[in-house]
Structure formats: C-alpha cells, structure tokens
Design a protein around this motif. Sequence first.
Motif, short mmCIF file in Angstrom:
data_model
loop_
_atom_site.label_atom_id
_atom_site.label_comp_id
_atom_site.label_asym_id
_atom_site.label_seq_id
_atom_site.Cartn_x
_atom_site.Cartn_y
_atom_site.Cartn_z
N GLU A 56 0.87 -1.18 0.00
CA GLU A 56 0.00 0.00 0.00
C GLU A 56 0.89 1.22 0.00
OE1 GLU A 56 -2.51 -0.30 3.38
OE2 GLU A 56 -3.73 -1.94 2.55
N ARG A 57 0.80 2.02 -1.04
CA ARG A 57 1.69 3.15 -1.23
C ARG A 57 1.13 4.40 -0.58
NH1 ARG A 57 1.99 -0.58 -4.93
NH2 ARG A 57 3.95 -1.03 -6.03
N THR A 58 1.88 4.98 0.32
CA THR A 58 1.53 6.25 0.95
C THR A 58 2.52 7.30 0.47
OG1 THR A 58 2.91 5.94 2.89
CG2 THR A 58 0.70 4.98 2.95
N SER A 59 2.37 8.49 0.94
CA SER A 59 3.28 9.56 0.52
C SER A 59 4.70 9.34 1.04
CB SER A 59 2.76 10.92 1.00
OG SER A 59 2.64 10.93 2.42
N ARG A 60 4.84 8.60 2.15
CA ARG A 60 6.16 8.45 2.76
C ARG A 60 6.76 7.04 2.61
NH1 ARG A 60 6.01 11.86 8.44
NH2 ARG A 60 5.56 13.93 7.49
N ARG A 61 5.95 6.01 2.59
CA ARG A 61 6.52 4.66 2.52
C ARG A 61 5.52 3.68 1.93
NH1 ARG A 61 9.39 3.16 6.67
NH2 ARG A 61 9.00 0.93 6.51
#
Length: 307
Positions: A56-61
């Motif tokens: 799951e791609r978030t803005s930080r990791r």
Amino acid sequence: MTGSPTDISLRLLEIFAAMMRNGTTVEAAAALGVSQPAVSAGLKQLETQLGIVLFERTSRRMMPTAEAEALFAEIRPMFSMLQGFTQTARDIRQGLRGRLRIIATPPIGHTLAPRALRSFLRERPGVSVAFDVRRLEHVLDAVHSGSADLGVAITMDRPPSLNTEVLHETHMVALVPAESDLARQSQIRAGDLDGRPFIGMEVDSKLGSLVRSAFVQDGVGYLPHIEVRYVSTAAELANHGLGNAVVDPFTAHFHARPQIAIRPFLPACPIRVVLLTRRGVPRSELAHAFVAALRPLLARNLHRVHE
C-alpha cells in the motif's frame, strides 16, 4: 493483461524479499546494489504478474499487505537455501569445499605429501581427500583415466598424454653408516661402494635403472647384496646396518637416523618431482592449493640436501 505466476523470475522475488526485509525502496536498492527506480519497477511488475497488491503506497513509505506477508513467509525458506547455495559455490570457488583425489609415488607419498596434506586440510574442514600411494605406472594410469585429479611423482619422463609440471629438481643421495670411513667423505662415488654391502633398487624400476647407470659410468658393477622394490625399504634396511644405499633425498631425510650419514652421490643421478594432470581438464582451486602447500616443503628439503 496479467502474466502467469509461473513466469516469475528469481530476480523479481529477490527484489520483493529485499523490500520486505528493508522496508523502503531506497534501502532495498542499496542491499541489492541496484537503483531505486529498478526496485520500484520490479515490484510493479511482480504485482502485475501475480494480480495481487503487495504494498500500500503512501506519501512516505510502502506498507506490505497481508497478502505480501503471506507470500514472504512462503519464499523465506527458499532464500535461505539460496544463500546457502551461494556460500557453498563461493567456498568451492575459493577451494574451501569439495573433494580432491591425489595419487603419488612412494618417495613423495610417504614423505612430504602427508605434511602438505596436513597444512592443506588444516584450513579446509569442508574438504575431503582421496589419497593413494602407488608405483609410477599406476600413478600415470590413474591420472590418465581421471580416477585421480592429480599425481605427484619422481620421474624424468614427460608422458605425452598428460600435463607435466616440474615442481622440483634434485639428485639421489647415499646413505652410509655414520661411524664408517665413508661418512668422513664429503661425497660418495659409486666406486666407493664397490665391494661393500649394498642395498639396491630393482634394476627394472626407474630409480634402480638410474643408479645402475651411475655404477656403470663409474666403472663398477651394480651388484646389490639386497634388492628391494621401494626406496623407503632401502632406507630402513640401511638404518638397521644391513648395508649402504642410494635413495632420493626426501626418503633419506624422512628416514634419517643418528647412525646414518647422508652424502651427495656421484656420478650425479638427477631426478625431478613432477605434477601430473589430465590434458584438457582445468586444474581446480583445490589442486592449486595442495600444490601451494607442497612447494615450500620441496624447497626446504633442497636446502637440507645442500647444507
């Protein structure tokens, strides 16, 4: 259209495993020695082939999904096996594992070769050795047939069917009683042994023929009181006071006893220690390592002969 999971390459699984272990594409890239975009592209390709969202791609990791955790649990043992395989391959390449088959003629097989083996095996607990000591004709046959990886022999011949590398050149020496008048001489000629008890090699052997030629050259008959097959036997009989003998210097120093003096023998009987390997077969790292352990022992023995 997604690809078939059966088409998944090991490299994509390596990228996935690195990502699971390190947590970020930057650290995974560093662990694999590739660029960060290559890791990202590999993960996307793997997800496409599997048809599963792995992170799951978030803005930080990127956070692994439950599916990713389940798949990683499946492949973790495989990568442990792969790591072991890689280490084994590295050990073999560096000569730390494997099996080496050595055959030698008695003058080397019963003297310096065991010492070289001790040094060779001390740093290689993962290596096993098949070691045999036979007559020259058997050594040649074993190397030629491939039943031995290398042979070490004393011979002046260069068998055309084998690779021959000269490791050492020296001369035969005389063994005489330390209390005898012969021991007061700096060297012993064949003529000096005429009429005295003499332990000789079988004349049809290579070394026996060599010594016989020296006697003939010195104008005396080659008439051993005792005839033996092996130089080690001649040395032991000399140690027991049964006569003088002419042997190779390796056997002489290995069997040296206080009651026996070792002297250069004339006319000179030159001999060579040669390494025999099969033509067309590259020498393994293990073979190189054994020869490296043997060479300094040969050189040390040469120094003793000329002391």
